[in-house]
Design a protein around this motif. Structure first.
Motif, short mmCIF file in Angstrom:
data_model
loop_
_atom_site.label_atom_id
_atom_site.label_comp_id
_atom_site.label_asym_id
_atom_site.label_seq_id
_atom_site.Cartn_x
_atom_site.Cartn_y
_atom_site.Cartn_z
N THR A 142 49.93 23.20 52.47
CA THR A 142 50.74 22.06 52.64
C THR A 142 52.12 22.32 53.62
N GLU A 143 52.37 23.56 53.52
CA GLU A 143 53.44 23.97 54.67
C GLU A 143 53.08 25.27 55.25
N PRO A 144 53.07 25.02 56.76
CA PRO A 144 52.74 26.15 57.70
C PRO A 144 53.62 27.46 57.41
N GLY A 145 53.45 28.51 58.04
CA GLY A 145 54.19 29.67 57.61
C GLY A 145 53.53 30.94 57.53
N THR A 146 54.04 32.05 57.36
CA THR A 146 53.40 33.40 57.30
C THR A 146 53.38 33.55 55.78
N TYR A 147 51.99 33.89 55.42
CA TYR A 147 51.55 34.20 53.89
C TYR A 147 51.41 35.61 53.80
N ALA A 148 51.88 36.25 52.60
CA ALA A 148 51.51 37.49 52.18
C ALA A 148 50.26 37.42 51.32
N LEU A 149 49.31 38.12 51.57
CA LEU A 149 48.30 38.44 50.50
C LEU A 149 48.19 39.60 49.84
N SER A 150 47.95 39.55 48.45
CA SER A 150 48.05 40.70 47.61
C SER A 150 46.67 40.57 46.92
N LEU A 151 46.48 41.67 46.35
CA LEU A 151 45.19 41.95 45.26
C LEU A 151 46.05 42.42 43.99
N ILE A 152 45.39 41.63 42.75
CA ILE A 152 46.00 42.14 41.62
C ILE A 152 45.08 42.64 40.58
N SER A 153 45.22 43.93 40.20
CA SER A 153 44.13 44.65 39.31
C SER A 153 44.86 44.98 38.08
N LYS A 163 22.59 40.91 31.73
CA LYS A 163 22.12 40.85 30.53
C LYS A 163 22.86 41.32 29.09
N PHE A 164 23.65 42.23 29.26
CA PHE A 164 24.52 43.00 28.40
C PHE A 164 26.00 42.56 28.59
N ILE A 165 26.64 42.22 27.39
CA ILE A 165 28.06 42.10 27.56
C ILE A 165 28.76 43.40 27.76
N GLU A 166 29.75 43.45 28.64
CA GLU A 166 30.40 44.73 29.01
C GLU A 166 31.20 45.31 27.70
N ILE A 167 30.91 46.57 27.49
CA ILE A 167 31.77 47.01 26.41
C ILE A 167 33.36 46.87 26.62
N TRP A 168 33.77 46.67 25.53
CA TRP A 168 35.06 46.32 25.66
C TRP A 168 36.19 47.61 26.25
N GLN A 169 36.84 47.09 27.28
CA GLN A 169 37.94 47.93 27.62
C GLN A 169 37.26 49.22 28.57
N ALA A 170 35.73 48.96 28.83
CA ALA A 170 35.04 50.13 29.75
C ALA A 170 35.68 50.59 30.96
N ASP A 171 35.92 49.47 31.72
CA ASP A 171 36.28 49.94 33.05
C ASP A 171 37.87 50.12 33.20
N LYS A 172 38.14 51.14 33.90
CA LYS A 172 39.27 51.76 34.09
C LYS A 172 40.15 50.86 35.16
N VAL A 173 39.72 50.19 36.05
CA VAL A 173 40.26 49.28 36.79
C VAL A 173 39.54 47.96 36.65
N LYS A 174 40.18 46.74 36.60
CA LYS A 174 39.44 45.45 36.66
C LYS A 174 40.28 44.76 37.77
N LEU A 175 39.27 44.32 38.59
CA LEU A 175 39.81 43.41 39.80
C LEU A 175 40.03 41.92 39.10
N ARG A 176 41.19 41.27 39.24
CA ARG A 176 41.51 40.28 38.59
C ARG A 176 41.80 38.90 39.67
N SER A 177 42.58 39.27 40.46
CA SER A 177 42.79 38.04 41.41
C SER A 177 43.42 38.27 42.89
#
Length: 582
Positions: free
Chosen positions: A468-479, A557-571
């Motif tokens: 809704t408002e023009p301007g410069t936007y910073a883009l970040s990855l959250i993991s 097909k399989f549910i990921e084993i809990w806490q298996a990934d060392k890094v999880k891409l979120r947002s």
């Protein structure tokens, strides 16, 4: 009955079975067993490779003479919890009830000689709390024939001599029968860590429970095959992303960093932090199962008791905004808090440390708001409202005038009475603050677009973002990153991000770590990676895409084993940093 009729009947039965759990929102997890004596947590036997004979001797010392079932259940009720899940048998194989199938149990092997599960069943019935049992069905370090894909007792027993069918048919199924026939109606069986269990055995144990108590719920950890059980158990301390779960779900969470009794673990989370966690989880449509680890004497540690009572004071005042609610209709987080919903009402949970200076602004409110007031206000005095409409992006904004200070502790709730909660614009819109965070699973996820060799195994998430408002936007990855991981290793192939026609290719770096995250918890930390700045010249809707190997396939097909990934891409996070043209 035809196929369609049978499906409808099955869905109706499932909804009826789940109804109490869907309304409950909040339960108590109890990890209690012989492992309370050494006080090193429930995995101590495995971590220290304690021989079975030595571990069995702990039973001779286990005498929880201060155990009081009524006090435990009353505390759960005072905290606002609606069900209790207790470890009837954990991975050490010790039954915390009088088991005819195995003499290694609290009645036959300890000087206590009482069945705490019977006492809890009676107390739960008196207090209106649902009793539920945790049962470790695959891992059992005490039994010579238990077989797990990794966590086996191989210091006492030889893998080549193990016969899993013996363990399954002579211990697991008989003990589950005991739990489901001798303690009255059981709300659910909470299975754990199903590594390596076959689909046939998974289906067998589900059918076994259904035959014994058809209304007893089963969690997803009964199997690693997707779709097993009635609801999804998330990884320990894990809050899912928006759009990640299509089934009902629950987060098991600790108040400190361990599950079983551990006196040296004094990393207790404040009550306000736990209240915000409850709000975050319920706003995403889940249940919170909050753990306590009682002592060898049968007492719940005082820091846990204090926090539960403080939480209970808040849940009592704000019950209307928690129990029986549905998830927020908006597929993203608000920077001031979270939203829950009921027919004709939205509940805005505003974190006190994010209390707005000036009016609270909320986008997407197409439906007319009839009235707004503070839930903590017994007089329900109306708060002044203003509606505005932005023609360039066709977005509605609601402004609510609030008092200068928050009326409640931790989180204060504003109630919006609306004509139609379904008449909302739930598209992705940069918030009035100039920020927006979109979870990877909330976008349109497809296979990678083939831009370079590395993307052949990647996936692409896409969103249409209203600005809704023009301007410069910073883009970040959250993991989310475990302490033993390096972010750059997991992102070695890089990511590709496009926004408003600009393309960014990068290997994300650890630019900042968020100390208190509404969704991330031990053993992970929330890491932000600054990627680029993009100028938006005019209001409008712009496409945002992200391509990465770390975007998960929803149809695995399989549910990921809990806490298996060392890094999880979120947002991906957008933040307006300049309203002027560069």
């Amino acid at each position: 009955m035809n196929v369609a009729g049978a499906v409808q009947q099955s869905n109706r039965m499932q909804a009826e079975r789940m109804s109490w759990w869907m309304e409950a929102k909040f339960g108590m997890f109890i990890h209690w067993g012989l492992y309370a004596l050494p006080g090193e947590g429930e995995w101590h036997m495995y971590g220290s490779k304690i021989p079975v004979a030595e571990y069995e001797s702990l039973a001779e010392q286990f005498n929880p003479e201060r155990f009081n079932a009524k006090e435990w259940v009353r505390l759960a009720r005072q905290a606002g919890m609606k069900y209790i899940v207790i470890t009837a048998k954990h991975h050490d194989g010790f039954a915390m009830y009088g088991s005819e199938a195995e003499p290694f149990n609290i009645v036959d092997a300890t000087p206590f000689q009482r069945d705490p599960m019977k006492e809890l069943a009676k107390a739960c019935q008196e207090e209106g709390i649902r009793l539920c049992f945790y049962y470790s069905h695959v891992i059992d370090w005490h039994h010579p024939h238990s077989v797990h894909q990794s966590a086996n007792n191989i210091w006492d027993y030889k893998m080549e001599e193990k016969q899993f069918d013996t363990y399954w048919n002579e211990l697991v199924k008989p003990q589950i029968k005991e739990l489901l026939t001798e303690y009255g109606p059981i709300g659910l069986i909470w299975f754990d860590t199903a590594g390596g269990l076959s689909k046939k055995d998974s289906e067998d144990i589900v059918a076994h429970v259904r035959r014994l108590q058809p209304d007893c719920l089963i969690n997803s950890r009964v199997s690693h095959y997707r779709g097993m059980g009635d609801y999804e158990s998330k990884g320990d301390n894990e809050t899912p992303m928006y759009g990640e779960e299509s089934r009902p779900w629950e987060t098991p969470m600790t108040m400190n960093e361990t599950w079983g009794y551990c006196p040296k673990d004094q990393a207790w989370k404040p009550a306000d932090f736990l209240i915000r966690k409850l709000v975050t989880i319920v706003s995403k449509g889940g249940n919170l199962l909050l753990n306590v680890g009682p002592s060898p004497k049968g007492t719940i540690p005082e820091p846990a008791v204090e926090r539960l009572r403080e939480i209970g004071e808040w849940t009592e005042r704000n019950a209307e905004a928690i129990y029986g609610t549905s998830a927020s209709p908006f597929p993203y987080e608000f920077d001031w808090g979270a939203v829950t919903a009921k027919q004709g009402r939205l509940y805005l949970h505003i974190c006190n440390d994010k209390w707005p200076r000036g009016p609270l602004k909320m986008q997407g409110m197409c439906s007319r708001v009839v009235k707004a007031y503070l839930l903590a206000d017994p007089l329900k005095r109306e708060l002044p409202l203003t509606h505005t409409y932005h023609g360039g992006t066709e977005r509605h904004t609601l402004s609510v005038s609030l008092p200068d200070t928050a009326p409640d502790r931790a989180v204060s709730v504003v109630v919006l009475e609306v004509e139609d909660v379904n008449d909302l614009d739930t598209g992705f819109t940069v918030l009035p603050s100039g920020k927006l965070k979109v979870d990877v699973t909330s976008g349109d996820v497809t296979e990678g677009d083939g831009l370079g060799d590395w993307t052949m195994a990647a996936r692409r998430a896409a969103w249409d973002i209203a600005v809704t408002e023009p301007g410069t936007y910073a883009l970040s990855l959250i993991s989310f990153k475990r302490a033993d991981a390096w972010l750059a290793d997991s992102y070695a192939d890089g990511i590709r991000l496009t926004f408003a026609g600009e393309t960014i290719e990068a290997v994300p770096q650890e630019d900042s770590i968020i100390a208190e995250s509404p969704a991330c918890q031990h053993p992970y930390k929330e890491v932000h990676s600054r990627l680029a700045e993009v100028f938006i010249p005019a209001p409008g809707t712009y496409e945002l895409t992200l391509t990465s190997r770390l975007i998960k396939d929803r149809n695995s097909k399989f549910i990921e084993i809990w806490q298996a990934d060392k890094v999880k891409l979120r947002s991906v996070m957008l933040e307006r940093i300049n309203s002027q043209q560069p």
